[in-house]
Design a protein around this motif. Structure first.
Motif, PDB file in Angstrom:
ATOM      1  N   LEU A 121       0.805  -1.224   0.000  1.00  0.00           N
ATOM      2  CA  LEU A 121       0.000   0.000   0.000  1.00  0.00           C
ATOM      3  C   LEU A 121       0.843   1.281   0.000  1.00  0.00           C
ATOM      4  N   ALA A 122       2.140   1.166  -0.257  1.00  0.00           N
ATOM      5  CA  ALA A 122       3.011   2.345  -0.173  1.00  0.00           C
ATOM      6  C   ALA A 122       2.610   3.431  -1.167  1.00  0.00           C
ATOM      7  N   VAL A 123       2.322   3.060  -2.410  1.00  0.00           N
ATOM      8  CA  VAL A 123       1.942   4.067  -3.406  1.00  0.00           C
ATOM      9  C   VAL A 123       0.629   4.727  -3.008  1.00  0.00           C
ATOM     10  N   CYS A 124      -0.336   3.942  -2.556  1.00  0.00           N
ATOM     11  CA  CYS A 124      -1.622   4.516  -2.144  1.00  0.00           C
ATOM     12  C   CYS A 124      -1.462   5.450  -0.954  1.00  0.00           C
ATOM     13  N   VAL A 125      -0.616   5.080  -0.009  1.00  0.00           N
ATOM     14  CA  VAL A 125      -0.382   5.946   1.148  1.00  0.00           C
ATOM     15  C   VAL A 125       0.280   7.253   0.719  1.00  0.00           C
ATOM     16  N   ALA A 126       1.220   7.173  -0.224  1.00  0.00           N
ATOM     17  CA  ALA A 126       1.861   8.392  -0.727  1.00  0.00           C
ATOM     18  C   ALA A 126       0.844   9.315  -1.377  1.00  0.00           C
ATOM     19  N   PHE A 127      -0.068   8.742  -2.164  1.00  0.00           N
ATOM     20  CA  PHE A 127      -1.118   9.555  -2.768  1.00  0.00           C
ATOM     21  C   PHE A 127      -2.046  10.131  -1.708  1.00  0.00           C
ATOM     22  N   ALA A 128      -2.463   9.307  -0.756  1.00  0.00           N
ATOM     23  CA  ALA A 128      -3.394   9.774   0.267  1.00  0.00           C
ATOM     24  C   ALA A 128      -2.803  10.919   1.079  1.00  0.00           C
ATOM     25  N   ASN A 129      -1.561  10.756   1.513  1.00  0.00           N
ATOM     26  CA  ASN A 129      -0.913  11.812   2.288  1.00  0.00           C
ATOM     27  C   ASN A 129      -0.763  13.083   1.455  1.00  0.00           C
ATOM     28  N   GLY A 130      -0.379  12.907   0.187  1.00  0.00           N
ATOM     29  CA  GLY A 130      -0.218  14.062  -0.682  1.00  0.00           C
ATOM     30  C   GLY A 130      -1.525  14.778  -0.954  1.00  0.00           C
ATOM     31  N   LEU A 131      -2.602  14.039  -1.126  1.00  0.00           N
ATOM     32  CA  LEU A 131      -3.904  14.657  -1.355  1.00  0.00           C
ATOM     33  C   LEU A 131      -4.329  15.486  -0.152  1.00  0.00           C
ATOM     34  N   CYS A 132      -4.170  14.920   1.043  1.00  0.00           N
ATOM     35  CA  CYS A 132      -4.567  15.657   2.242  1.00  0.00           C
ATOM     36  C   CYS A 132      -3.712  16.905   2.446  1.00  0.00           C
ATOM     37  N   ALA A 133      -2.476  16.859   1.984  1.00  0.00           N
ATOM     38  CA  ALA A 133      -1.586  18.008   2.148  1.00  0.00           C
ATOM     39  C   ALA A 133      -1.798  19.075   1.074  1.00  0.00           C
ATOM     40  N   ARG A 134      -2.222  18.675  -0.146  1.00  0.00           N
ATOM     41  CA  ARG A 134      -2.188  19.617  -1.268  1.00  0.00           C
ATOM     42  C   ARG A 134      -3.551  20.027  -1.816  1.00  0.00           C
ATOM     43  N   VAL A 135      -4.576  19.230  -1.601  1.00  0.00           N
ATOM     44  CA  VAL A 135      -5.897  19.620  -2.100  1.00  0.00           C
ATOM     45  C   VAL A 135      -6.411  20.792  -1.267  1.00  0.00           C
ATOM     46  N   PRO A 136      -6.805  21.900  -1.913  1.00  0.00           N
ATOM     47  CA  PRO A 136      -7.129  23.131  -1.180  1.00  0.00           C
ATOM     48  C   PRO A 136      -8.551  23.179  -0.631  1.00  0.00           C
ATOM     49  N   ARG A 137      -9.055  22.057  -0.203  1.00  0.00           N
ATOM     50  CA  ARG A 137     -10.357  21.972   0.462  1.00  0.00           C
ATOM     51  C   ARG A 137     -10.376  20.646   1.232  1.00  0.00           C
ATOM     52  N   ARG A 138     -11.448  20.407   1.963  1.00  0.00           N
ATOM     53  CA  ARG A 138     -11.545  19.179   2.748  1.00  0.00           C
ATOM     54  C   ARG A 138     -11.554  17.948   1.830  1.00  0.00           C
ATOM     55  N   VAL A 139     -10.772  16.941   2.198  1.00  0.00           N
ATOM     56  CA  VAL A 139     -10.824  15.632   1.539  1.00  0.00           C
ATOM     57  C   VAL A 139     -11.641  14.717   2.437  1.00  0.00           C
ATOM     58  N   ASP A 140     -12.766  14.219   1.931  1.00  0.00           N
ATOM     59  CA  ASP A 140     -13.689  13.461   2.777  1.00  0.00           C
ATOM     60  C   ASP A 140     -13.383  11.974   2.820  1.00  0.00           C
ATOM     61  N   TRP A 141     -12.816  11.425   1.751  1.00  0.00           N
ATOM     62  CA  TRP A 141     -12.416  10.024   1.819  1.00  0.00           C
ATOM     63  C   TRP A 141     -11.333   9.713   0.792  1.00  0.00           C
ATOM     64  N   VAL A 142     -10.594   8.647   1.111  1.00  0.00           N
ATOM     65  CA  VAL A 142      -9.631   8.043   0.193  1.00  0.00           C
ATOM     66  C   VAL A 142      -9.860   6.536   0.239  1.00  0.00           C
ATOM     67  N   HIS A 143      -9.919   5.918  -0.928  1.00  0.00           N
ATOM     68  CA  HIS A 143     -10.157   4.482  -1.041  1.00  0.00           C
ATOM     69  C   HIS A 143      -8.924   3.806  -1.614  1.00  0.00           C
ATOM     70  N   MET A 144      -8.550   2.657  -1.040  1.00  0.00           N
ATOM     71  CA  MET A 144      -7.375   1.896  -1.475  1.00  0.00           C
ATOM     72  C   MET A 144      -7.751   0.434  -1.706  1.00  0.00           C
ATOM     73  N   PRO A 145      -7.182  -0.220  -2.717  1.00  0.00           N
ATOM     74  CA  PRO A 145      -7.506  -1.622  -2.979  1.00  0.00           C
ATOM     75  C   PRO A 145      -6.706  -2.586  -2.113  1.00  0.00           C
ATOM     76  N   VAL A 146      -7.330  -3.732  -1.827  1.00  0.00           N
ATOM     77  CA  VAL A 146      -6.649  -4.816  -1.123  1.00  0.00           C
ATOM     78  C   VAL A 146      -6.902  -6.103  -1.899  1.00  0.00           C
ATOM     79  N   PRO A 147      -5.903  -6.630  -2.618  1.00  0.00           N
ATOM     80  CA  PRO A 147      -6.104  -7.871  -3.378  1.00  0.00           C
ATOM     81  C   PRO A 147      -6.525  -9.029  -2.480  1.00  0.00           C
ATOM     82  N   LYS A 148      -7.248  -9.963  -3.059  1.00  0.00           N
ATOM     83  CA  LYS A 148      -7.783 -11.096  -2.305  1.00  0.00           C
ATOM     84  C   LYS A 148      -6.683 -11.903  -1.632  1.00  0.00           C
ATOM     85  N   ASP A 149      -5.559 -12.069  -2.310  1.00  0.00           N
ATOM     86  CA  ASP A 149      -4.503 -12.933  -1.763  1.00  0.00           C
ATOM     87  C   ASP A 149      -3.532 -12.193  -0.848  1.00  0.00           C
TER      88      ASP A 149
END
Length: 343
Positions: A237-265
């Motif tokens: 999940l490293a890439v997703c976490v990098a995006f999530a942290n960056g979105l919360c830091a750079r989007v100039p309004r409230r971010v209400d949710w971030v969704h990340m995938p989890v493969p079955k295996d």
């Protein structure tokens, strides 16, 4: 746990029409899902493929190549266009994209059903939109992508403007579907701009600035779903976490949710370990796409156990939309969400 987890419906739902979608979602997970999409039915069912005819009939473009490629275990025919030599990129006009028309029509139905008590009183109508990067990267040859992206972004922002001007903001939730950028950051391919994470965050911040509060705003981080397989399997999940942290830091309004995938295996701790570095704002909900029909509650328990080592408060979802599933599987999959949310 004392309270059920929230459920995110990523977007597409494999049912025949929005009314069936709204009624089915409300009957199954209406008490758990704060936002209800219209299911992206009909021509929108295959995500951005419905934009290709619009590109094909634009006088500024010409067909450059047709290729067969393998995506997630299935073969796909991809038509790539190019900007004509004599066309000024600044003069390109995509015209209406169709997203606003679909959203406004579906909202009218949503509002009627909610007034009749068929949809929960507090539910919001969810609109999911692809990033311009996705449409441009998939439909244009490399040398034209940077040239036409500004025009498609302008067109998409006109769609957003119509949506937020027509649908009451307190009834609305808007989600950006972020796939091609996430895949590029994890090495699946190279995009037409440097720094796939930084360049994507710059674009997402610009797009999101045009979504006014109190409209909710979310991000679906995606590895694709062609043939029910990822374009590239995430390492963790490293890439997703990098995006999530960056979105919360750079989007100039409230971010209400971030969704990340989890493969079955992936019920191993290594996959979830990057969540130890997640840095969301207090207003941002995390959804983990750990619901899989093929291993049900038992598999979800294993994935939940690993996730809870790093984050306690998160909602659940599937990895991607499920618009291409057989219709008879939709209600059982939704009911599974309810079972897992209450574990």
């Amino acid at each position: 746990m004392s309270e059920a987890r929230k459920v995110l419906l990523v977007g597409s739902i494999g049912l025949p029409d929005p009314e069936t979608v709204f009624r089915t979602l409300s009957a199954s997970v209406g008490d758990l899902a704060p936002c209800l999409p219209d299911g992206e039915c009909g021509p929108r069912a295959n995500w951005i493929s419905w934009q290709q005819p619009l590109i094909a009939r634009n006088d500024g473009f010409e067909l450059a190549e047709t290729t067969e490629i393998q995506l997630g275990g299935s073969m796909r025919t991809i038509e790539k266009y190019r900007l004509k030599e004599d066309v000024d990129p600044g003069a390109v006009d995509f015209g209406p994209l169709g997203y606003a028309d679909a959203a406004i029509e579906s909202y009218g139905l949503f509002k009627t059903l909610r007034s009749a008590g068929e949809v929960a009183a507090g539910a919001r109508f969810q609109v999911s939109l692809p990033t311009p990067v996705a449409v441009v990267f998939q439909n244009f040859v490399a040398r034209s992508q940077a040239l036409v992206e500004p025009a498609y972004e302008r067109a998409m922002l006109r769609e957003v403007e119509r949506i937020v001007d027509t649908i009451p903001l307190e009834d609305l939730a808007l989600q950006w579907d972020v796939a091609h950028e996430v895949l590029a950051a994890d090495g699946a391919w190279a995009l037409y701009f440097d720094d796939p994470v930084g360049g994507a965050l710059e674009r997402l911040a610009r797009l999101s600035a045009r979504v006014p509060e109190p409209c909710l705003l979310g991000f679906h981080l995606c590895y694709g779903d062609p043939g029910h397989k990822h374009v590239k399997e995430p390492r963790d999940l490293a890439v997703c976490v990098a995006f999530a942290n960056g979105l919360c830091a750079r989007v100039p309004r409230r971010v209400d949710w971030v969704h990340m995938p989890v493969p079955k295996d992936r019920n191993d701790e290594a996959y979830f370990a990057p969540l130890g570095g997640i840095d969301l704002t207090p207003d941002t909900n995390l959804y983990l796409g750990l619901v899989h029909m093929t291993d049900g509650v038992a598999g979800a328990r294993l994935r939940l156990a690993q996730a809870k080592k790093y984050v306690a408060d998160f909602g659940i979802a599937t990895e991607c939309g499920f618009g291409r599933r057989p219709p008879e599987t939709i209600r059982p999959l939704l009911d599974l969400h309810g079972e897992i949310a209450r574990l």
